[in-house]
Design a protein around this motif. Structure first.
Motif, PDB file in Angstrom:
ATOM      1  N   TYR A 194      -7.679  -4.803   5.427  1.00 34.25           N
ATOM      2  CA  TYR A 194      -6.472  -4.366   6.100  1.00 34.25           C
ATOM      3  C   TYR A 194      -7.065  -2.977   7.135  1.00 34.25           C
ATOM      4  N   TYR A 195      -7.762  -2.222   6.366  1.00 29.25           N
ATOM      5  CA  TYR A 195      -8.184  -0.970   7.033  1.00 29.25           C
ATOM      6  C   TYR A 195      -9.078  -1.437   8.092  1.00 29.25           C
ATOM      7  N   LYS A 243      -3.436   0.232   8.898  1.00 29.08           N
ATOM      8  CA  LYS A 243      -3.708   1.274   7.860  1.00 29.08           C
ATOM      9  C   LYS A 243      -2.212   1.660   7.054  1.00 29.08           C
ATOM     10  N   VAL A 244      -1.028   1.182   7.326  1.00 32.06           N
ATOM     11  CA  VAL A 244      -0.149   1.344   6.486  1.00 32.06           C
ATOM     12  C   VAL A 244      -0.199   0.001   5.397  1.00 32.06           C
ATOM     13  N   LYS A 245      -0.682  -0.817   5.757  1.00 30.33           N
ATOM     14  CA  LYS A 245      -0.879  -2.110   4.638  1.00 30.33           C
ATOM     15  C   LYS A 245      -1.980  -1.601   3.656  1.00 30.33           C
ATOM     16  N   LYS A 291      -2.882   1.300   3.192  1.00 26.58           N
ATOM     17  CA  LYS A 291      -2.696   2.430   2.426  1.00 26.58           C
ATOM     18  C   LYS A 291      -1.742   1.866   1.090  1.00 26.58           C
ATOM     19  N   GLU A 292      -0.905   0.957   1.188  1.00 25.28           N
ATOM     20  CA  GLU A 292      -0.037   0.304   0.364  1.00 25.28           C
ATOM     21  C   GLU A 292      -1.065  -0.335  -0.762  1.00 25.28           C
ATOM     22  N   SER A 343      -6.521   6.277   4.717  1.00 29.22           N
ATOM     23  CA  SER A 343      -6.007   5.379   5.502  1.00 29.22           C
ATOM     24  C   SER A 343      -4.634   5.905   5.998  1.00 29.22           C
ATOM     25  N   HIS A 344      -4.438   7.492   5.584  1.00 31.53           N
ATOM     26  CA  HIS A 344      -3.263   8.103   6.356  1.00 31.53           C
ATOM     27  C   HIS A 344      -3.683   8.600   7.892  1.00 31.53           C
TER      28      HIS A 344
END
Length: 171
Positions: A108-109, A114-116, A118-119, A169-170
């Motif tokens: 995902y990154y 990035k939100v996914k 991070k999760e 990822s933030h």
């Protein structure tokens, strides 16, 4: 014995693989022997053999084992869409492993999600059971699987790396 061959001072991957082959000859569906052998062959030599196909084609009854097999499949395919498919199947089958979440977070990154990502990294960290592996435990096959194949036992160095991915990822 195969696990002993992997430890210092031996560090004999070929010897361990040969020993695992003998185990598999006696029990064609010894799950632990199959996945450790796959790991050693793939990690050190980037190759698979007939035992890999036995591993991925057998109907393992356990969700844990099925999840590991799906994760393994995600490691060997090249297409990102297939990697994602197998990782998601692994997570759906047994959501308590670490490396499928980390691998999905990496995917995902790279896609800019990035939100996914991070999760996924957060779930990976949450699933780590321990970062303390005692010296006498390293020859235990389940400890090896937990550290190198599922990630539920993780060295402090790998945990730091995973936490850095979470922080990144933030951004």
């Amino acid at each position: 014995m195969a696990m002993v061959r992997l430890q210092f001072p031996f560090e004999d991957e070929e010897g361990a693989i040969d020993y695992l082959k003998n185990i598999i000859e006696n029990d064609n569906y010894d799950f632990e022997a199959l996945i450790i052998k796959w790991y050693l062959q793939y990690y050190y030599y980037r190759k698979t053999d007939d035992d890999f196909y036995r591993l991925i084609n057998w109907d393992w009854k356990s969700s844990y084992k099925k999840a590991i097999v799906k994760y393994i499949m995600s490691c060997v395919v090249e297409k990102e869409s297939l990697k994602e498919k197998y990782i998601l199947e692994s997570i759906k089958e047994y959501p308590k492993l670490v490396y499928p979440y980390e691998k999905l977070g990496n995917l995902y990154y790279r896609k800019g999600l990035k939100v996914k990502a991070k999760e996924c990294f957060m779930e990976a960290v949450k699933n780590i059971k321990t970062t303390e592996i005692k010296k006498h435990e390293v020859i235990n096959k389940q400890v090896f699987i937990d550290e190198y194949i599922t990630g539920v036992s993780m060295s402090e160095v790998n945990l730091i790396s995973l936490k850095k991915k979470l922080e990144t990822s933030h951004e």
